[in-house]
Write an enzyme that holds these catalytic residues in place. Structure first.
Site, mmCIF file in Angstrom:
data_model
loop_
_atom_site.group_PDB
_atom_site.id
_atom_site.type_symbol
_atom_site.label_atom_id
_atom_site.label_comp_id
_atom_site.label_asym_id
_atom_site.label_seq_id
_atom_site.Cartn_x
_atom_site.Cartn_y
_atom_site.Cartn_z
ATOM 1 N N TRP A 325 0.838 -1.201 0.000
ATOM 2 C CA TRP A 325 0.000 0.000 0.000
ATOM 3 C C TRP A 325 0.874 1.252 0.000
ATOM 4 C CZ3 TRP A 325 -0.310 4.113 3.362
ATOM 5 C CH2 TRP A 325 -1.417 4.952 3.233
ATOM 6 N N HIS A 326 2.033 1.163 0.671
ATOM 7 C CA HIS A 326 2.882 2.341 0.800
ATOM 8 C C HIS A 326 3.591 2.712 -0.498
ATOM 9 C CE1 HIS A 326 2.308 1.650 5.122
ATOM 10 N NE2 HIS A 326 2.663 2.909 5.270
ATOM 11 N N GLY A 327 3.774 1.782 -1.397
ATOM 12 C CA GLY A 327 4.440 2.156 -2.633
ATOM 13 C C GLY A 327 4.778 0.977 -3.513
#
Length: 483
Positions: A325-327
């Site tokens: 989700w973060h990248g």
């Protein structure tokens, strides 16, 4: 528009005056003003993405209405998966298209097949990961019967685009935030003062702690091959306080700003670096996201029920998805997997709920055991943050390898050491204040409340002066804007 910018310093008072002095007679006008202000706030970066957030709003608004009327289970599932597919499809395209394309080409090259493909120049819309999850929770909760859909499009638009938390959270649940748009809001002086205090502390975290740490973290990480292991440890510590000051600072400003307009947002950080184990850390770090994954992914997968292999599977799924989700980078996936490894022994031995209350509750200092547990948990967290910050897996591996070399025993040495020492002193003061206020919603919530008024306000003026004197006002982007 950044919270730490001159633009926002002008924007916020204008919206505040219009909201309380011109629109205060009508709830509908207040909500309409929030929508207009939110779209101006979001469009300040790139007006083209206003169409994207409007499209998501329209889709989930009408799907919510249809879900409430539809009785057929098959059709209800179709509507739910339409919402999930559209929202995650948009998120996937803008955020992960090039990642999957590059890895697809690499995989085929490994087997001797050469594929010619070029990456698309895709601009990631600010905050898309945050408002996507917020609208998804609305649709899922309606499907589960936990929420009645709103028939007021203005209210729903305000819920999706509410500017204080639009681009970096907290990720609000519709069951908590949406009803607040239906209630008449009267100006509350004490709530506004409390909001201003939290904004002040959030700005301190951002421009004094995070942005000063960012200078040295970037210097060391970007030139890691030139520095000793001891210097790299210092770089990792700078980044550790950078990301905490940056993200929790944003949350403080968002929550404080919301209070100015009569809204209550959920707490997003609860002093995570004082955690005694990794399970406690994840109950205190980015609470709105971790609870979102818990409720909408982990529990539906079976949670911690079932056989051991299911517990292991679910733990790795939740942390790896959180990392992704973060990248779109393998470093984030490894960061998530590493945290799963940290967490798993606690879960399998039923020790993941051992530390629920804040450390040293009602005491001034922790016990030796508590201090050591906090130190170990903090060290594990710092190690994991190296993968989060590194450019790629090779960079992270080389960085960690150098830390565990003989150069770890040397004195740290890099440019601007005197400035770095000042930043370290500021971090020490910051941690001390956070420790004193660790039982509250934010660190300075109750500090000084029993003092005489002149001393209490003197403390606020001192914080403001420290921000003005030591703050880095380069309008540095908040880290989580890229997510």
């Amino acid at each position: 528009m950044f919270f730490n910018s001159l633009d926002f310093a002008i924007f916020l008072p204008i919206v505040f005056i219009l909201y309380w002095f011109l629109a205060n007679k009508s709830l509908k006008i207040q909500n309409l003003l929030i929508v207009a202000a939110s779209y101006i706030f979001y469009g300040w970066w790139d007006y083209r993405f206003l169409a994207l957030i409007l499209f998501s709003t329209i889709i989930d608004y009408f799907i919510g209405l249809k879900l409430a009327k539809e009785q057929s289970l098959l059709k209800r599932k179709f509507l739910l998966w339409t919402s999930i597919s559209v929202n995650l499809g948009l998120l996937g395209f803008f955020k992960y298209f090039n990642f999957f394309l590059d890895n697809f080409v690499t995989a085929f090259s490994f087997f001797g097949f050469q594929i010619n493909s070029g990456s698309l120049n895709i601009i990631l819309p600010v905050g898309i990961s945050f408002y996507t999850f917020q609208t998804l929770s609305y649709t899922i909760d309606i499907y589960k019967g936990k929420l009645e859909p709103t028939k007021d499009f203005i209210i729903f638009s305000a819920f999706v685009s509410f500017f204080p938390q639009l681009v970096a959270g907290p990720i609000e649940r519709a069951t908590h935030l949406l009803p607040q748009f239906y209630k008449k809001r009267n100006f509350d002086y004490s709530a506004a003062i409390d909001g201003l205090k939290q904004i002040l502390w959030g700005l301190f975290k951002k421009v004094v702690i995070a942005d000063n740490c960012a200078y040295f973290a970037n210097l060391i990480f970007n030139n890691s091959e030139d520095f000793s292991g001891s210097t790299l440890v210092l770089g990792a510590l700078f980044f550790t306080f950078q990301i905490y000051g940056d993200f929790s600072g944003y949350s403080d400003i968002a929550i404080g700003t919301s209070r100015l307009f009569g809204f209550d947002l959920m707490k997003n950080f609860a002093f995570p670096y004082f955690s005694r184990d990794v399970a406690e850390f994840w109950r205190r770090w980015h609470i709105s996201l971790s609870t979102w994954f818990r409720d909408y992914l982990y529990i539906p997968l079976g949670g911690s029920r079932g056989k051991t292999w299911m517990k292991v599977r679910n733990t790795f799924i939740i942390f790896i998805v959180s990392g992704f989700w973060h990248g779109a980078n393998w470093t984030f996936i490894i960061w998530g997997g590493l945290n799963a490894i940290y967490f798993l022994p606690l879960l399998l031995t039923n020790r993941n709920r051992n530390n629920v209350d804040i450390v040293a509750l009602e005491k001034k200092l922790p016990s030796l055991k508590e201090f050591l547990n906090v130190l170990i948990t903090f060290s594990l967290t710092v190690l994991a943050w190296i993968f989060f910050r590194a450019e790629n897996v090779t960079h992270a591996s080389n960085y960690i390898s150098e830390i565990f070399s003989s150069s770890l025993l040397s004195m740290p040495l890099f440019p601007d050491m005197s400035m770095a020492l000042t930043t370290i002193i500021l971090i020490f003061i910051f941690v001390s204040i956070e420790w004193v206020g660790r039982q509250d919603e934010y660190a300075i919530e109750r500090i000084g409340l029993k003092w005489k008024k002149q001393f209490r306000y003197g403390m606020y003026y001192i914080i403001a002066l420290v921000i003005m004197y030591f703050g880095n006002f380069g309008e540095n982007q908040f880290i989580y804007f890229q997510f």
